[in-house]
Motif scaffolding. Structure first.
Motif, short mmCIF file in Angstrom:
data_model
loop_
_atom_site.label_atom_id
_atom_site.label_comp_id
_atom_site.label_asym_id
_atom_site.label_seq_id
_atom_site.Cartn_x
_atom_site.Cartn_y
_atom_site.Cartn_z
N THR A 46 46.55 37.13 44.40
CA THR A 46 45.56 38.02 44.62
C THR A 46 45.09 38.58 43.45
O THR A 46 43.87 38.82 43.22
CB THR A 46 45.90 39.00 45.61
OG1 THR A 46 46.26 38.39 46.90
CG2 THR A 46 44.82 40.00 45.93
N VAL A 47 45.74 38.98 42.59
CA VAL A 47 45.71 39.60 41.35
C VAL A 47 44.74 38.83 40.39
O VAL A 47 43.93 39.37 39.75
CB VAL A 47 46.87 40.19 40.70
CG1 VAL A 47 46.82 40.23 39.04
CG2 VAL A 47 47.38 41.32 41.21
N VAL A 48 45.25 37.42 40.39
CA VAL A 48 44.57 36.61 39.60
C VAL A 48 43.19 36.33 40.03
O VAL A 48 42.15 36.39 39.22
CB VAL A 48 45.16 35.20 39.44
CG1 VAL A 48 44.27 34.29 38.87
CG2 VAL A 48 46.60 35.42 38.75
N ILE A 49 42.81 36.29 41.22
CA ILE A 49 41.54 36.27 41.91
C ILE A 49 40.63 37.49 41.55
O ILE A 49 39.62 37.31 41.40
CB ILE A 49 41.73 35.97 43.41
CG1 ILE A 49 42.16 34.48 43.72
CG2 ILE A 49 40.20 36.01 44.21
CD1 ILE A 49 42.59 34.49 45.09
N ALA A 50 41.20 38.58 41.86
CA ALA A 50 40.42 39.83 41.56
C ALA A 50 40.04 39.91 39.99
O ALA A 50 39.01 40.20 39.84
CB ALA A 50 41.46 41.12 41.89
N ASP A 51 41.02 39.59 39.22
CA ASP A 51 40.42 39.57 37.64
C ASP A 51 39.35 38.49 37.76
O ASP A 51 38.41 39.00 36.83
CB ASP A 51 41.74 39.04 36.80
CG ASP A 51 42.42 40.28 36.25
OD1 ASP A 51 41.84 41.32 36.20
OD2 ASP A 51 43.43 40.08 35.84
N ALA A 52 39.54 37.42 38.08
CA ALA A 52 38.18 36.42 37.83
C ALA A 52 36.87 37.15 38.87
O ALA A 52 35.90 36.95 37.97
CB ALA A 52 38.72 35.22 38.60
N CYS A 53 36.94 37.65 39.85
CA CYS A 53 36.07 38.01 40.65
C CYS A 53 35.31 39.46 39.86
O CYS A 53 33.97 39.57 40.24
CB CYS A 53 36.31 38.34 42.08
SG CYS A 53 36.57 36.87 42.78
N PHE A 54 36.10 40.19 39.78
CA PHE A 54 35.74 41.71 39.37
C PHE A 54 35.72 41.88 37.98
O PHE A 54 34.88 42.26 37.05
CB PHE A 54 36.31 42.67 40.18
CG PHE A 54 36.19 42.58 41.53
CD1 PHE A 54 34.90 42.99 42.16
CD2 PHE A 54 37.41 42.23 42.26
CE1 PHE A 54 34.71 42.56 43.52
CE2 PHE A 54 37.16 42.01 43.71
CZ PHE A 54 36.10 42.16 44.29
N THR A 55 37.08 41.84 37.25
CA THR A 55 37.35 42.12 35.68
C THR A 55 36.46 41.45 34.85
O THR A 55 35.75 41.90 34.09
CB THR A 55 38.86 42.15 35.70
OG1 THR A 55 39.60 42.85 36.51
CG2 THR A 55 39.06 42.81 34.38
N ALA A 56 36.63 40.02 34.94
CA ALA A 56 36.05 39.37 33.89
C ALA A 56 34.25 39.40 34.01
O ALA A 56 33.90 39.80 33.02
CB ALA A 56 36.37 37.91 34.35
N PRO A 57 33.59 39.73 35.15
CA PRO A 57 32.30 39.84 35.15
C PRO A 57 31.92 41.30 34.48
O PRO A 57 31.17 41.65 33.82
CB PRO A 57 31.89 39.83 36.63
CG PRO A 57 32.90 38.99 37.11
CD PRO A 57 34.20 39.03 36.61
N ALA A 58 32.79 42.35 34.86
CA ALA A 58 32.55 43.83 34.62
C ALA A 58 32.94 43.64 33.07
O ALA A 58 32.06 44.58 32.16
CB ALA A 58 33.55 44.66 35.10
#
Length: 154
Positions: A46-58
């Motif tokens: 879930t952490v890896v998915i959250a980083d891809a969906c939220f952190t990287a675009p931000a």
């Protein structure tokens, strides 16, 4: 584009970046502390998915909107607070990029341990040590960037 809209997007993306990063770190650390390979593997997924969906675009929005605001306001890159904030932004990136790999590695190592019914390996523990220690300079740098953006010291 209107200055106030870009400023709002910049502030919103910084909030998303900081909040998501802190939330990811918290939940991953709690899963790690539990010591259950299955829980760690699921949380890391879930952490890896959250980083891809939220952190990287931000991160991308932060950089682009920050550069646009700097250009729009005519602020030279030699200004102390801006120069320091940019340097810290790259420090955060230099810590975060390896953390992405470490999270994926921890996920894989925990999943392997869970599948085998084995305890977490020394490689997993080393991976998490690196993850933990790379998180601190990134976190402190983000805090300093927020301070610089608000206080704008000369």
């Amino acid at each position: 584009m209107d200055y106030l809209w870009v400023k709002w997007i910049h502030i919103l993306s910084s909030t998303l970046l900081f909040g998501t990063g802190l939330g990811i770190a918290f939940f991953f650390w709690i899963a790690h502390r539990r010591g259950d390979p299955k829980v760690i593997a699921e949380t890391a997924r879930t952490v890896v998915i959250a980083d891809a969906c939220f952190t990287a675009p931000a991160v991308i929005v932060q950089f682009v909107s920050g550069m646009w605001l700097t250009w729009r306001l005519g602020i030279p890159f030699s200004v102390f607070w801006l120069k320091t904030a940019l340097l810290l932004f790259f420090v955060v990136g230099a810590c975060w990029l390896p953390v992405l790999w470490l999270q994926a590695r921890a996920r894989r190592l925990a999943a392997e341990a869970a599948a085998l019914g084995a305890p977490l390996s020394a490689a997993y523990r080393r991976t998490m040590r690196w993850w933990f220690w790379l998180g601190w300079p990134a976190f402190l740098s983000v805090m300093a960037i927020f301070w610089l953006m608000v206080m704008k010291p000369v």
